[in-house]
Design a protein around this motif. Structure first.
Motif, PDB file in Angstrom:
ATOM      1  N   ILE A 114      -8.118  -4.717  -2.059  1.00  0.00           N
ATOM      2  CA  ILE A 114      -8.771  -5.970  -2.451  1.00  0.00           C
ATOM      3  C   ILE A 114      -9.696  -5.735  -3.628  1.00  0.00           C
ATOM      4  CG2 ILE A 114     -10.422  -7.721  -1.707  1.00  0.00           C
ATOM      5  CD1 ILE A 114      -9.180  -7.523   1.061  1.00  0.00           C
ATOM      6  N   PHE A 115     -10.473  -4.666  -3.577  1.00  0.00           N
ATOM      7  CA  PHE A 115     -11.379  -4.351  -4.683  1.00  0.00           C
ATOM      8  C   PHE A 115     -10.596  -4.026  -5.956  1.00  0.00           C
ATOM      9  CE2 PHE A 115     -13.954  -1.309  -7.107  1.00  0.00           C
ATOM     10  CZ  PHE A 115     -15.030  -2.128  -7.394  1.00  0.00           C
ATOM     11  N   ARG A 116      -9.484  -3.301  -5.828  1.00  0.00           N
ATOM     12  CA  ARG A 116      -8.665  -2.950  -6.981  1.00  0.00           C
ATOM     13  C   ARG A 116      -8.077  -4.202  -7.618  1.00  0.00           C
ATOM     14  NH1 ARG A 116      -3.926   0.568  -5.345  1.00  0.00           N
ATOM     15  NH2 ARG A 116      -3.310  -1.468  -4.589  1.00  0.00           N
ATOM     16  N   THR A 117      -7.606  -5.140  -6.809  1.00  0.00           N
ATOM     17  CA  THR A 117      -7.060  -6.389  -7.329  1.00  0.00           C
ATOM     18  C   THR A 117      -8.136  -7.204  -8.031  1.00  0.00           C
ATOM     19  OG1 THR A 117      -5.473  -6.397  -5.526  1.00  0.00           O
ATOM     20  CG2 THR A 117      -5.796  -8.469  -6.697  1.00  0.00           C
ATOM     21  N   PHE A 118      -9.339  -7.231  -7.467  1.00  0.00           N
ATOM     22  CA  PHE A 118     -10.452  -7.929  -8.094  1.00  0.00           C
ATOM     23  C   PHE A 118     -10.798  -7.297  -9.438  1.00  0.00           C
ATOM     24  CE2 PHE A 118     -15.016  -8.425  -8.803  1.00  0.00           C
ATOM     25  CZ  PHE A 118     -15.114  -9.796  -8.801  1.00  0.00           C
ATOM     26  N   LEU A 119     -10.792  -5.982  -9.488  1.00  0.00           N
ATOM     27  CA  LEU A 119     -11.103  -5.277 -10.728  1.00  0.00           C
ATOM     28  C   LEU A 119     -10.040  -5.529 -11.793  1.00  0.00           C
ATOM     29  CD1 LEU A 119     -13.164  -3.345 -11.957  1.00  0.00           C
ATOM     30  CD2 LEU A 119     -11.719  -1.476 -11.186  1.00  0.00           C
ATOM     31  N   TYR A 120      -8.767  -5.540 -11.416  1.00  0.00           N
ATOM     32  CA  TYR A 120      -7.699  -5.849 -12.366  1.00  0.00           C
ATOM     33  C   TYR A 120      -7.856  -7.266 -12.925  1.00  0.00           C
ATOM     34  CZ  TYR A 120      -5.053  -1.690 -11.000  1.00  0.00           C
ATOM     35  OH  TYR A 120      -4.646  -0.412 -10.768  1.00  0.00           O
ATOM     36  N   GLY A 121      -8.207  -8.188 -12.081  1.00  0.00           N
ATOM     37  CA  GLY A 121      -8.425  -9.559 -12.539  1.00  0.00           C
ATOM     38  C   GLY A 121      -9.586  -9.668 -13.498  1.00  0.00           C
ATOM     39  N   ALA A 122     -10.646  -8.921 -13.236  1.00  0.00           N
ATOM     40  CA  ALA A 122     -11.801  -8.931 -14.134  1.00  0.00           C
ATOM     41  C   ALA A 122     -11.459  -8.283 -15.477  1.00  0.00           C
ATOM     42  CB  ALA A 122     -12.975  -8.212 -13.489  1.00  0.00           C
ATOM     43  N   LEU A 123     -10.650  -7.230 -15.456  1.00  0.00           N
ATOM     44  CA  LEU A 123     -10.278  -6.556 -16.701  1.00  0.00           C
ATOM     45  C   LEU A 123      -9.287  -7.376 -17.527  1.00  0.00           C
ATOM     46  CD1 LEU A 123      -9.983  -2.862 -15.538  1.00  0.00           C
ATOM     47  CD2 LEU A 123     -11.785  -3.904 -16.913  1.00  0.00           C
ATOM     48  N   LEU A 124      -8.551  -8.260 -16.903  1.00  0.00           N
ATOM     49  CA  LEU A 124      -7.621  -9.106 -17.636  1.00  0.00           C
ATOM     50  C   LEU A 124      -8.326 -10.144 -18.504  1.00  0.00           C
ATOM     51  CD1 LEU A 124      -4.676  -9.715 -15.226  1.00  0.00           C
ATOM     52  CD2 LEU A 124      -4.500  -9.364 -17.661  1.00  0.00           C
ATOM     53  N   VAL A 125      -9.595 -10.378 -18.244  1.00  0.00           N
ATOM     54  CA  VAL A 125     -10.342 -11.367 -19.011  1.00  0.00           C
ATOM     55  C   VAL A 125     -10.514 -10.919 -20.461  1.00  0.00           C
ATOM     56  CG1 VAL A 125     -12.622 -12.424 -19.239  1.00  0.00           C
ATOM     57  CG2 VAL A 125     -11.511 -12.325 -17.029  1.00  0.00           C
ATOM     58  N   PHE A 126     -10.685  -9.622 -20.696  1.00  0.00           N
ATOM     59  CA  PHE A 126     -10.986  -9.140 -22.041  1.00  0.00           C
ATOM     60  C   PHE A 126      -9.850  -9.349 -23.038  1.00  0.00           C
ATOM     61  CE2 PHE A 126     -13.961  -6.759 -19.362  1.00  0.00           C
ATOM     62  CZ  PHE A 126     -15.133  -7.256 -19.904  1.00  0.00           C
ATOM     63  N   PHE A 172     -13.034 -15.237   2.380  1.00  0.00           N
ATOM     64  CA  PHE A 172     -11.632 -15.174   2.783  1.00  0.00           C
ATOM     65  C   PHE A 172     -11.300 -13.871   3.490  1.00  0.00           C
ATOM     66  CE2 PHE A 172     -11.190 -18.455  -0.566  1.00  0.00           C
ATOM     67  CZ  PHE A 172     -10.731 -19.455   0.269  1.00  0.00           C
ATOM     68  N   TYR A 173     -11.981 -12.786   3.136  1.00  0.00           N
ATOM     69  CA  TYR A 173     -11.742 -11.515   3.811  1.00  0.00           C
ATOM     70  C   TYR A 173     -12.220 -11.567   5.258  1.00  0.00           C
ATOM     71  CZ  TYR A 173     -11.783  -6.543   4.834  1.00  0.00           C
ATOM     72  OH  TYR A 173     -11.565  -5.323   5.411  1.00  0.00           O
ATOM     73  N   LEU A 174     -13.390 -12.134   5.475  1.00  0.00           N
ATOM     74  CA  LEU A 174     -13.934 -12.209   6.834  1.00  0.00           C
ATOM     75  C   LEU A 174     -13.273 -13.297   7.674  1.00  0.00           C
ATOM     76  CD1 LEU A 174     -17.697 -11.682   6.011  1.00  0.00           C
ATOM     77  CD2 LEU A 174     -16.082 -10.026   6.978  1.00  0.00           C
ATOM     78  N   LYS A 175     -12.671 -14.290   7.028  1.00  0.00           N
ATOM     79  CA  LYS A 175     -12.021 -15.367   7.759  1.00  0.00           C
ATOM     80  C   LYS A 175     -10.677 -14.932   8.347  1.00  0.00           C
ATOM     81  CE  LYS A 175     -10.683 -20.139   7.306  1.00  0.00           C
ATOM     82  NZ  LYS A 175     -10.456 -21.269   6.460  1.00  0.00           N
ATOM     83  N   ASP A 176     -10.051 -13.908   7.767  1.00  0.00           N
ATOM     84  CA  ASP A 176      -8.756 -13.432   8.241  1.00  0.00           C
ATOM     85  C   ASP A 176      -8.917 -12.826   9.632  1.00  0.00           C
ATOM     86  OD1 ASP A 176      -6.145 -12.766   8.367  1.00  0.00           O
ATOM     87  OD2 ASP A 176      -6.258 -11.110   6.940  1.00  0.00           O
ATOM     88  N   GLU A 177      -8.260 -13.411  10.632  1.00  0.00           N
ATOM     89  CA  GLU A 177      -8.428 -12.978  12.015  1.00  0.00           C
ATOM     90  C   GLU A 177      -7.364 -11.987  12.484  1.00  0.00           C
ATOM     91  OE1 GLU A 177      -8.409 -16.471  14.390  1.00  0.00           O
ATOM     92  OE2 GLU A 177     -10.160 -17.319  13.416  1.00  0.00           O
ATOM     93  N   TYR A 178      -6.195 -12.017  11.881  1.00  0.00           N
ATOM     94  CA  TYR A 178      -5.071 -11.284  12.442  1.00  0.00           C
ATOM     95  C   TYR A 178      -4.910  -9.877  11.869  1.00  0.00           C
ATOM     96  CZ  TYR A 178      -4.137 -15.912  14.135  1.00  0.00           C
ATOM     97  OH  TYR A 178      -4.263 -17.138  14.729  1.00  0.00           O
ATOM     98  N   GLU A 179      -4.846  -9.772  10.564  1.00  0.00           N
ATOM     99  CA  GLU A 179      -4.633  -8.463   9.968  1.00  0.00           C
ATOM    100  C   GLU A 179      -5.433  -8.371   8.667  1.00  0.00           C
ATOM    101  OE1 GLU A 179      -1.020  -5.688   8.317  1.00  0.00           O
ATOM    102  OE2 GLU A 179      -0.575  -7.550   9.332  1.00  0.00           O
ATOM    103  N   LEU A 180      -6.506  -7.595   8.682  1.00  0.00           N
ATOM    104  CA  LEU A 180      -7.333  -7.434   7.498  1.00  0.00           C
ATOM    105  C   LEU A 180      -6.648  -6.502   6.507  1.00  0.00           C
ATOM    106  CD1 LEU A 180     -10.853  -7.019   9.108  1.00  0.00           C
ATOM    107  CD2 LEU A 180      -9.922  -9.009   7.967  1.00  0.00           C
ATOM    108  N   GLU A 181      -6.732  -6.868   5.255  1.00  0.00           N
ATOM    109  CA  GLU A 181      -6.183  -6.021   4.205  1.00  0.00           C
ATOM    110  C   GLU A 181      -7.139  -4.849   3.970  1.00  0.00           C
ATOM    111  OE1 GLU A 181      -3.254  -6.570   2.849  1.00  0.00           O
ATOM    112  OE2 GLU A 181      -3.026  -8.383   4.028  1.00  0.00           O
ATOM    113  N   PRO A 182      -6.625  -3.740   3.471  1.00  0.00           N
ATOM    114  CA  PRO A 182      -7.521  -2.623   3.140  1.00  0.00           C
ATOM    115  C   PRO A 182      -8.488  -3.028   2.032  1.00  0.00           C
ATOM    116  CG  PRO A 182      -5.232  -1.923   3.121  1.00  0.00           C
ATOM    117  CD  PRO A 182      -5.237  -3.402   3.296  1.00  0.00           C
TER     118      PRO A 182
END
Length: 74
Positions: A33-45, A19-29
């Protein structure tokens, strides 16, 4: 344990990169994205802790409540 963690994280990274590489118009920093992924992983515990507590204390013993709160592997 390392194999189990890497197998569980690999599909998430694959979807994230797709999904990151598919975005053609404006890539997010990438940092946000990594911080959001990490928060999601930490919410599992905390969710795992709540599920373990429900199973050990006998909360949600009816089939209806178990379908929403607990997943039992057979």
């Amino acid at each position: 344990m390392f194999a189990l963690i890497s197998v569980s994280i690999a599909p998430a990274f694959a979807l994230l990169s797709f999904f990151y590489l598919k975005d053609e118009y404006e890539l997010e920093p990438i940092f946000s994205i990594f911080r959001t992924f990490l928060y999601g992983a930490l919410l599992v515990f905390p969710i795992m802790f709540i599920q373990y507590t429900f199973n050990e204390e006998g909360i949600a013993q009816t089939v209806f409540l178990q379908s929403f709160f607990c997943v039992r592997s057979f």
